[in-house]
Design a protein around this motif. Structure first.
Motif: not given
Length: 297
Positions: A110-114, A197-204
């Motif tokens: 989940s920490e990985k960001v694409e 921490d609940k926000d989703d930063y997996s894709y930008g």
């Protein structure tokens, strides 16, 4: 010896003793006065030469920062040294069962960001406490969402607008400008959104524009750096109506501080002349010139 002579001797002795006492008193009094005068002069000198608390703090901070500062470049990034930035850290337990292992794997995943732009890498997502630079206000902030972003291309990222859909209804947006090739920057959320921490930063999603690596036009100009000012020396015989100098603030840990880039205009620079412009955010020790452009006439 008759009584008359004895009286004379006694009077002489008394007078001598009195004179000795008076002399001693005057000596110490003068010494104390001189000492007081010296102390007064010292205090006055200290008062005249003492730095204000604000000035002293500024100098102290600059000295501390300079020791830690590394100009951004390839392989210079050290996230742990970036002041004010905090990222989520995984909790290590002394005993780990299979469920915990699966949970840790999910956390790492989940920490990985694409990003939609493969030239850009999000090194870390977290929060920042310090001064907000993205709008030039320098307003004190706490726990605002922040990203560490790296430009892995051979071109300068002129502008990059990054949007994360962090929840069903809300977005987090970041803007970075003039990010040099193979450098990194700490960028703060454009609307000062708090980090969760609940926000989703997996894709930008990224909307961007690139330019070739900038030319500082060193054959035409010399930029003379001063705190709060920049001077532009025209090396040529030609007069330039307007020239822009762009600079970014440097953060400890080998990263630029903020996505913002400051621009200083210089006007009517005659041949072989030097022009001075105010650059409020410029520090001779902690700022980097990233571009010099001649305005189109």
């Amino acid at each position: 010896m008759n009584s008359k002579n004895k009286k004379i001797i006694v009077i002489v002795i008394v007078v001598c003793v009195v004179l000795l006492l008076v002399g001693t008193i005057l000596f110490f009094k003068n010494a104390n006065n001189n000492k007081s005068e010296v102390e007064s002069m010292k205090k006055e000198a200290q008062k005249n030469t003492a730095l204000s608390p604000e000035k002293l703090e500024s100098i102290t901070n600059n000295v501390t920062r300079v020791e830690d500062y590394v100009e951004p470049g390839k392989n210079t990034l050290e996230v742990d040294k970036i002041q004010g930035f905090t990222t989520k850290k995984s909790v290590k337990n002394s005993t780990t069962n299979q469920k915990d292992k699966k949970s840790n794997k999910d956390d790492k995943k989940s920490e990985k960001v694409e990003l939609s732009d493969s030239n850009l890498i999000i090194e870390k997502v977290g929060s920042y406490t310090g001064n907000y630079l993205e709008d030039g206000s320098d307003e004190p902030i706490e726990k605002v969402a922040a990203i560490i972003i790296s430009n892995t291309s051979d071109k300068m990222l002129q502008v990059g607008d990054i949007t994360f859909k962090v929840s069903d209804k809300e977005n987090a947006t970041f803007r970075v400008t003039n990010l040099l090739p193979h450098t990194s920057a700490l960028v703060l959320e454009s609307n000062k959104r708090k980090y969760s921490d609940k926000d989703d930063y997996s894709y930008g999603n990224v909307v961007n524009a690139y330019l070739d690596a900038p030319d500082l036009l060193e054959d035409k100009f010399e930029v003379i750096k001063e705190n709060g000012n920049l001077k532009l020396k025209n090396k040529t015989d030609k007069t330039y109506k307007k020239v822009y100098v762009y600079y970014k603030y440097v953060q400890s840990g080998g990263a630029f501080m903020g996505g913002i880039t400051y621009r200083v205009p210089f006007e009517n620079i005659e041949g072989k002349k030097t022009v001075t412009s105010v650059a409020n955010h410029f520090s001779a020790n902690t700022s980097v010139i990233v571009d010099v452009q001649i305005a189109e006439e």
